[in-house]
Design an enzyme around this catalytic site. Sequence first.
Site, PDB file in Angstrom:
ATOM      1  N   CYS A 190       0.682  -0.927   0.074  1.00 22.40           N
ATOM      2  CA  CYS A 190      -0.179   0.035  -0.218  1.00 22.40           C
ATOM      3  C   CYS A 190       1.013   1.414   0.070  1.00 22.40           C
ATOM      4  O   CYS A 190       0.543   2.361  -0.253  1.00 22.40           O
ATOM      5  CB  CYS A 190      -0.987   0.016   1.260  1.00 22.40           C
ATOM      6  SG  CYS A 190      -1.684  -1.454   1.322  1.00 22.40           S
ATOM      7  N   HIS A 330      -3.355   7.643   5.700  1.00 26.29           N
ATOM      8  CA  HIS A 330      -3.536   6.347   5.310  1.00 26.29           C
ATOM      9  C   HIS A 330      -4.844   5.952   5.290  1.00 26.29           C
ATOM     10  O   HIS A 330      -5.738   5.129   4.316  1.00 26.29           O
ATOM     11  CB  HIS A 330      -2.642   5.464   5.863  1.00 26.29           C
ATOM     12  CG  HIS A 330      -2.404   4.035   5.023  1.00 26.29           C
ATOM     13  ND1 HIS A 330      -2.347   3.900   3.692  1.00 26.29           N
ATOM     14  CD2 HIS A 330      -2.481   2.946   5.612  1.00 26.29           C
ATOM     15  CE1 HIS A 330      -2.180   2.761   3.554  1.00 26.29           C
ATOM     16  NE2 HIS A 330      -2.585   1.857   4.522  1.00 26.29           N
ATOM     17  N   GLU A 341      -2.454   4.885  13.419  1.00 24.84           N
ATOM     18  CA  GLU A 341      -2.077   6.026  12.763  1.00 24.84           C
ATOM     19  C   GLU A 341      -2.390   7.382  13.486  1.00 24.84           C
ATOM     20  O   GLU A 341      -1.436   8.277  13.614  1.00 24.84           O
ATOM     21  CB  GLU A 341      -2.633   6.298  11.499  1.00 24.84           C
ATOM     22  CG  GLU A 341      -2.310   7.387  10.584  1.00 24.84           C
ATOM     23  CD  GLU A 341      -2.802   7.360   9.067  1.00 24.84           C
ATOM     24  OE1 GLU A 341      -2.200   8.110   8.274  1.00 24.84           O
ATOM     25  OE2 GLU A 341      -3.820   6.481   8.687  1.00 24.84           O
ATOM     26  N   LYS A 362     -10.052   7.393   1.272  1.00 23.95           N
ATOM     27  CA  LYS A 362     -10.359   6.116   1.206  1.00 23.95           C
ATOM     28  C   LYS A 362     -11.863   5.795   1.583  1.00 23.95           C
ATOM     29  O   LYS A 362     -12.543   4.788   1.014  1.00 23.95           O
ATOM     30  CB  LYS A 362      -9.378   5.241   1.760  1.00 23.95           C
ATOM     31  CG  LYS A 362      -8.094   5.009   1.467  1.00 23.95           C
ATOM     32  CD  LYS A 362      -7.220   3.861   2.040  1.00 23.95           C
ATOM     33  CE  LYS A 362      -6.018   3.936   1.534  1.00 23.95           C
ATOM     34  NZ  LYS A 362      -4.748   5.109   1.860  1.00 23.95           N
ATOM     35  N   HIS A 367      -9.568   1.477  -1.149  1.00 24.02           N
ATOM     36  CA  HIS A 367      -8.336   1.519  -1.168  1.00 24.02           C
ATOM     37  C   HIS A 367      -7.680   1.119  -2.305  1.00 24.02           C
ATOM     38  O   HIS A 367      -7.818  -0.335  -2.703  1.00 24.02           O
ATOM     39  CB  HIS A 367      -7.844   0.491  -0.026  1.00 24.02           C
ATOM     40  CG  HIS A 367      -6.507   0.429   0.505  1.00 24.02           C
ATOM     41  ND1 HIS A 367      -5.447   0.971  -0.105  1.00 24.02           N
ATOM     42  CD2 HIS A 367      -5.683   0.091   1.400  1.00 24.02           C
ATOM     43  CE1 HIS A 367      -4.283   0.887   0.394  1.00 24.02           C
ATOM     44  NE2 HIS A 367      -4.460   0.105   1.583  1.00 24.02           N
ATOM     45  N   PHE A 426       1.444  -3.320   4.095  1.00 19.15           N
ATOM     46  CA  PHE A 426       1.469  -4.542   4.507  1.00 19.15           C
ATOM     47  C   PHE A 426       3.102  -4.894   4.310  1.00 19.15           C
ATOM     48  O   PHE A 426       3.756  -4.496   3.328  1.00 19.15           O
ATOM     49  CB  PHE A 426       0.616  -5.600   3.951  1.00 19.15           C
ATOM     50  CG  PHE A 426      -0.491  -5.757   4.298  1.00 19.15           C
ATOM     51  CD1 PHE A 426      -0.815  -5.338   5.650  1.00 19.15           C
ATOM     52  CD2 PHE A 426      -1.409  -6.086   3.680  1.00 19.15           C
ATOM     53  CE1 PHE A 426      -2.263  -5.394   6.136  1.00 19.15           C
ATOM     54  CE2 PHE A 426      -2.940  -6.463   4.099  1.00 19.15           C
ATOM     55  CZ  PHE A 426      -3.306  -6.170   5.477  1.00 19.15           C
TER      56      PHE A 426
END
Length: 439
Positions: A190, A330, A341, A362, A367, A426
């Site tokens: 990502c 994010h 976050e 998002k 995403h 990830f």
Amino acid sequence: MRQRVVVTGMGCVTPVGNNVEDMWASLRRCDNGVGPITHFPADDFPTRFAAEVKGYSVADYIDDPERFAHASPNILFAIGAATQAMADSGLSDTDLDPPRFGVYLGAGEGGQDFQRYMSVISRSRNNGNGSLEESGTAGATTVDLEKFIRFGLETMEPEAELEQEPNRPAGHLAGLFNAQGPNMNCLTACAASSQAIGEATELIRRGDVDVMLSGGAHSMIHPFGVTGFSLLTALSTHNHDPATASRPFDLNRDGFVLGEGSGMLVLEELEHALARGAQIHGEILGYGSTADAYRITDIHPEGRGAIACINMALKDAGLNRDELQYINAHGTSTKVNDKVETMAVRRTLESDANSTPVSSIKSMMGHLIAAAGSVEAITCLLAIRDNVLPPTRNYETPDPDCNLDYVPNQAREAPVQRALSNSFGFGGQNISLVLSEFN
């Protein structure tokens, strides 16, 4: 002295708009881009919805679309977004020295394996020589690999197999625009397209190139992609109301929503841009890159990688923590990401965290995985241009662990000179970009 890097072109293909201005208008309206999956029959999947690109055709951008008959969706999206970005930049053949013009993408795999695999299975079932499938012990089904190879060689397209490799979008764009300089692709989940932008910036800063086409493209809305994320319990299962499924930072969030698309930016050395009278959308001011060095699918619980990454980007930009006016998070809508976050922003900005708006697009477009960061960087530049903060859709119930200003459900007018864009992938990859108005 390092060179300054400015953005002179932008383009995108997304679930909420297939060009920059349409996407931006959708985000400002807080539109929804999520709906039932149409790319394949998903009725039996735990998650039956996604944020798909709609009404897009690569034929709108090239004269010979049949050339890309075997191309994966990521390639087709990349061509549209890159063509827009190059046109927006105003670059012509006379402005470019091909060996000093490169491509750096964060593009994911093509994702069409499943359909091709099933075509081999289907062909075998209709063949008089018997099916590939055989009954094994305890009723299990096995595949006769010898038959699979034979049918595969007869059925599967070699060009299609080549086109699903992650490097193919960058290769195609180099050919389309005669970019003979560095040609690279990183696939850091990502964080990929944000990392590509950061690394492309570094190539220009040290004088290796004058211009870089950078961004990302990805689509994982296929059976393998949905199955994989379902096994990780990462996707929302809000099947009864997909439009409200992506709800970053909300107490009742239950996972992210898969999206797809592409975002592309033309990055240019400042003096090169000024010499040709280019329109400048903004400047890449700071870049941070770290690893959690923790677990493959879990963020470090104390946010050590994210904190270090944000601090690195601010230091690279030469900014203090109180000089940011907006953070594009994010913000995936998973329990752990949003909590960590938030923690990272609080520990980095300290007393300034309460007064710094944070939002996640998002919530509207899902995403985009490898392509997410590039579209979010474009969004930051648009927020700076128009002094408008895009909202976080579906934010209804505050979470005590997520206690920042998330610009809930409605765009907000506010002065923005500098913005931070976070991308956390990830594998523990963390990327932060600082984008600024040009002056």
